[in-house]
Design a protein around this motif. Sequence first.
Motif, mmCIF file in Angstrom:
data_model
loop_
_atom_site.group_PDB
_atom_site.id
_atom_site.type_symbol
_atom_site.label_atom_id
_atom_site.label_comp_id
_atom_site.label_asym_id
_atom_site.label_seq_id
_atom_site.Cartn_x
_atom_site.Cartn_y
_atom_site.Cartn_z
ATOM 1 N N THR A 74 -10.462 5.796 8.828
ATOM 2 C CA THR A 74 -11.489 5.796 9.087
ATOM 3 C C THR A 74 -12.925 5.807 9.889
ATOM 4 N N LYS A 75 -13.808 5.289 10.689
ATOM 5 C CA LYS A 75 -14.852 4.201 10.503
ATOM 6 C C LYS A 75 -15.680 4.345 9.598
ATOM 7 N N THR A 76 -16.141 5.791 8.850
ATOM 8 C CA THR A 76 -16.792 6.383 7.316
ATOM 9 C C THR A 76 -16.406 5.702 6.302
ATOM 10 N N ASN A 77 -14.864 6.246 6.297
ATOM 11 C CA ASN A 77 -14.351 6.160 5.051
ATOM 12 C C ASN A 77 -13.429 4.695 5.573
ATOM 13 N N THR A 78 -13.087 3.733 4.749
ATOM 14 C CA THR A 78 -11.763 2.706 5.091
ATOM 15 C C THR A 78 -11.767 2.928 3.734
ATOM 16 N N ALA A 79 -10.196 2.368 3.929
ATOM 17 C CA ALA A 79 -9.673 1.992 2.564
ATOM 18 C C ALA A 79 -8.869 0.441 2.726
ATOM 19 N N THR A 80 -9.201 -0.171 1.400
ATOM 20 C CA THR A 80 -9.266 -1.473 0.851
ATOM 21 C C THR A 80 -8.178 -1.466 -0.296
ATOM 22 N N ASP A 81 -7.377 -2.722 0.308
ATOM 23 C CA ASP A 81 -5.926 -3.127 -0.603
ATOM 24 C C ASP A 81 -6.249 -4.727 -0.825
ATOM 25 N N ASN A 82 -6.312 -4.976 -2.024
ATOM 26 C CA ASN A 82 -6.123 -6.557 -2.546
ATOM 27 C C ASN A 82 -5.489 -6.893 -3.360
ATOM 28 N N GLU A 83 -5.800 -7.173 -4.094
ATOM 29 C CA GLU A 83 -5.147 -8.792 -5.308
ATOM 30 C C GLU A 83 -3.261 -8.426 -5.426
ATOM 31 N N PRO A 84 -3.073 -8.942 -4.542
ATOM 32 C CA PRO A 84 -1.865 -8.718 -3.830
ATOM 33 C C PRO A 84 -0.513 -10.561 -5.066
ATOM 34 N N ILE A 93 6.045 -6.735 -4.068
ATOM 35 C CA ILE A 93 4.442 -7.338 -3.581
ATOM 36 C C ILE A 93 3.717 -6.149 -4.573
ATOM 37 N N VAL A 94 2.909 -6.395 -5.894
ATOM 38 C CA VAL A 94 1.929 -5.734 -5.879
ATOM 39 C C VAL A 94 0.841 -5.782 -5.546
ATOM 40 N N PHE A 95 -0.095 -4.551 -5.851
ATOM 41 C CA PHE A 95 -1.178 -4.775 -5.025
ATOM 42 C C PHE A 95 -1.968 -3.478 -5.068
ATOM 43 N N ARG A 96 -3.560 -3.581 -5.800
ATOM 44 C CA ARG A 96 -4.378 -2.298 -5.558
ATOM 45 C C ARG A 96 -5.177 -2.093 -4.645
ATOM 46 N N SER A 97 -5.194 -0.532 -4.288
ATOM 47 C CA SER A 97 -5.172 0.132 -3.200
ATOM 48 C C SER A 97 -6.493 0.857 -3.506
ATOM 49 N N SER A 98 -6.815 1.559 -2.892
ATOM 50 C CA SER A 98 -8.457 2.551 -2.464
ATOM 51 C C SER A 98 -8.229 3.406 -0.974
ATOM 52 N N ARG A 99 -7.121 4.646 -1.404
ATOM 53 C CA ARG A 99 -6.678 5.169 -0.496
ATOM 54 C C ARG A 99 -7.025 6.428 -0.380
ATOM 55 N N LEU A 100 -8.826 6.292 0.651
ATOM 56 C CA LEU A 100 -9.812 8.221 0.262
ATOM 57 C C LEU A 100 -9.798 8.320 1.647
ATOM 58 N N LEU A 145 -8.593 3.515 -12.031
ATOM 59 C CA LEU A 145 -10.162 2.580 -11.449
ATOM 60 C C LEU A 145 -9.055 1.539 -11.917
ATOM 61 N N ASN A 146 -7.916 0.958 -11.078
ATOM 62 C CA ASN A 146 -7.492 0.413 -12.264
ATOM 63 C C ASN A 146 -6.994 -1.076 -11.825
ATOM 64 N N PHE A 147 -6.620 -2.043 -11.520
ATOM 65 C CA PHE A 147 -6.949 -3.392 -10.985
ATOM 66 C C PHE A 147 -6.010 -4.881 -11.492
ATOM 67 N N SER A 148 -6.305 -5.679 -10.999
ATOM 68 C CA SER A 148 -5.848 -7.195 -11.583
ATOM 69 C C SER A 148 -4.034 -6.615 -11.609
ATOM 70 N N PRO A 149 -3.560 -6.326 -11.101
ATOM 71 C CA PRO A 149 -1.766 -6.425 -11.229
ATOM 72 C C PRO A 149 -0.870 -7.467 -11.189
ATOM 73 N N GLU A 432 -8.708 -13.749 0.139
ATOM 74 C CA GLU A 432 -8.362 -13.604 -1.227
ATOM 75 C C GLU A 432 -7.172 -13.659 -2.065
ATOM 76 N N LEU A 433 -6.615 -14.756 -2.871
ATOM 77 C CA LEU A 433 -5.810 -14.804 -3.806
ATOM 78 C C LEU A 433 -5.839 -13.626 -4.679
ATOM 79 N N GLY A 434 -3.789 -13.103 -5.831
ATOM 80 C CA GLY A 434 -3.679 -12.893 -6.296
ATOM 81 C C GLY A 434 -3.433 -13.821 -7.185
ATOM 82 N N ARG A 435 -3.165 -13.040 -8.460
ATOM 83 C CA ARG A 435 -2.338 -14.118 -9.857
ATOM 84 C C ARG A 435 -1.242 -14.766 -9.260
ATOM 85 N N ASP A 436 0.052 -14.506 -8.735
ATOM 86 C CA ASP A 436 0.806 -15.208 -8.335
ATOM 87 C C ASP A 436 1.335 -14.793 -6.582
ATOM 88 N N PHE A 437 -0.450 -16.064 -5.893
ATOM 89 C CA PHE A 437 -0.036 -16.094 -4.856
ATOM 90 C C PHE A 437 0.910 -16.765 -4.248
#
Length: 442
Positions: A74-84, A93-100, A145-149, A432-437
């Motif tokens: 949505t415009k007010t509640n976007t999800a972010t996907d990063n650190e692939p 591919i493993v990555f971090r996601s915020s799907r709300l 709150l999980n990150f850096s996979p 933005e680049l992840g660990r094994d990009f």
Amino acid sequence: MMNYLKENRMKLLIGLVALFLLFEVYKFISIRIINVDLPNGKIVFSSDIDGDDEIYIMNIKCTNLKQLIRNSATKTNTATDNEPSFSPDGKKIVFRSSRLEVQNYQVITNSRGKVIGEGFSGGLTDIYIMDSDGSNQAPLTYQGLNFSPFFSPSGESIVFETKGGKRLTKMISIHGNNQRILDTRPGHFKFSPDGRKIFDTFQCDLSVMDIDGNNRTRLTNLLASEEFKLDTRKRRKVIYNFDFSHDGKKIVFILKEDKGELLGEFYNITKFYTMNIDGSDLREVHRIDCSHLDRQYVSEYNEKGKFCSIDQLKYSLDDKSIIFIADFTYKRGIYLLNLQNGIVRELTKSKKNWRGIVDFTLTLDGKHIVFVADIYPRSYVFHALIFRNIRAYINYYLFKKSTPFYDNKYLCIMDLDGKNYRRITRLPMGIELGRDFIYWEK
């Protein structure tokens, strides 16, 4: 007479504009001359070009750019996907996601269809896995709150960090089960080349343990006194970066020691050590005394300092040299330490228009260094805006194949000795680049 002068001025102006445009076209073409021996590979990264972070993939020559995730709900509640990060075989591919967005309770399943929880799908920042074409996206963690996979060397497990009052390192299978805590210092551990051991600085010194966390053994005894300083801000020595030789027999690591506190001018001494993988034959192979640096920084508290930070280091393929990124008081570059004669050489010294080096890796044959550099544009109007973006605009608006805007970050390549430098291409905005990009195709 007046008309004659006006005609000559107009011709001169047209000529100058034409020369400028030809020069810009020359630069536009010349930086795209890449090494013909560049191996095939893929790059995975996140970019916020569509308003929030999404995952993209493209070939190493920056063709066939594909957006793998479109998760802005949505415009007010976007999800972010990063650190692939790629799996060792490049298929996952493993990555971090915020799907709300989802507001209803539902059953959450893993990649095998097994129920792993109920409630609101997503969470704060969870770890997800998917195929390298973007299909079969599935959560591995649930509401945390999980990150850096990144993948373990076997590709069967995912290692990530989590924070819930205390920062921890955890491991979970690629199917979402067998989650457990690793007794390591977050961000300061690596798997052995065979994937059977974990090396870390949990005890300040380097230590090693089995993959299940048992049989921890201290390998060095350089920082035993620092271990008892529970307040990490009072520790004046730290091991913060290390890597393994390609034959799996050696380790190189960095020890940083802070000095000059009593004199009011801070500096550090950075030492390079090598040793056998069992801790024997410990040798100091190089040291950088930052008190001799010309440049210094002044903090907001008027504290003066000179420092060196080694952000990344790798053995060369023949294990005779160490390649590393060093920041000498805000002067970043790629350097090579010859282990046979102890000489250090800056490979990027002649590149005056670089703002900084972001990351680097080696090609499979070990002959080339591929890296990301932030480079000052020479001409914002013609060089950066018109010539660089015209193809991107056409692809995006007519064919929906690419992103419309670009930063000043470039994917670059050079030989191991710093020669034959080329810019491969300019990278999309907000990358933005992840660990094994990079995954190099075998």
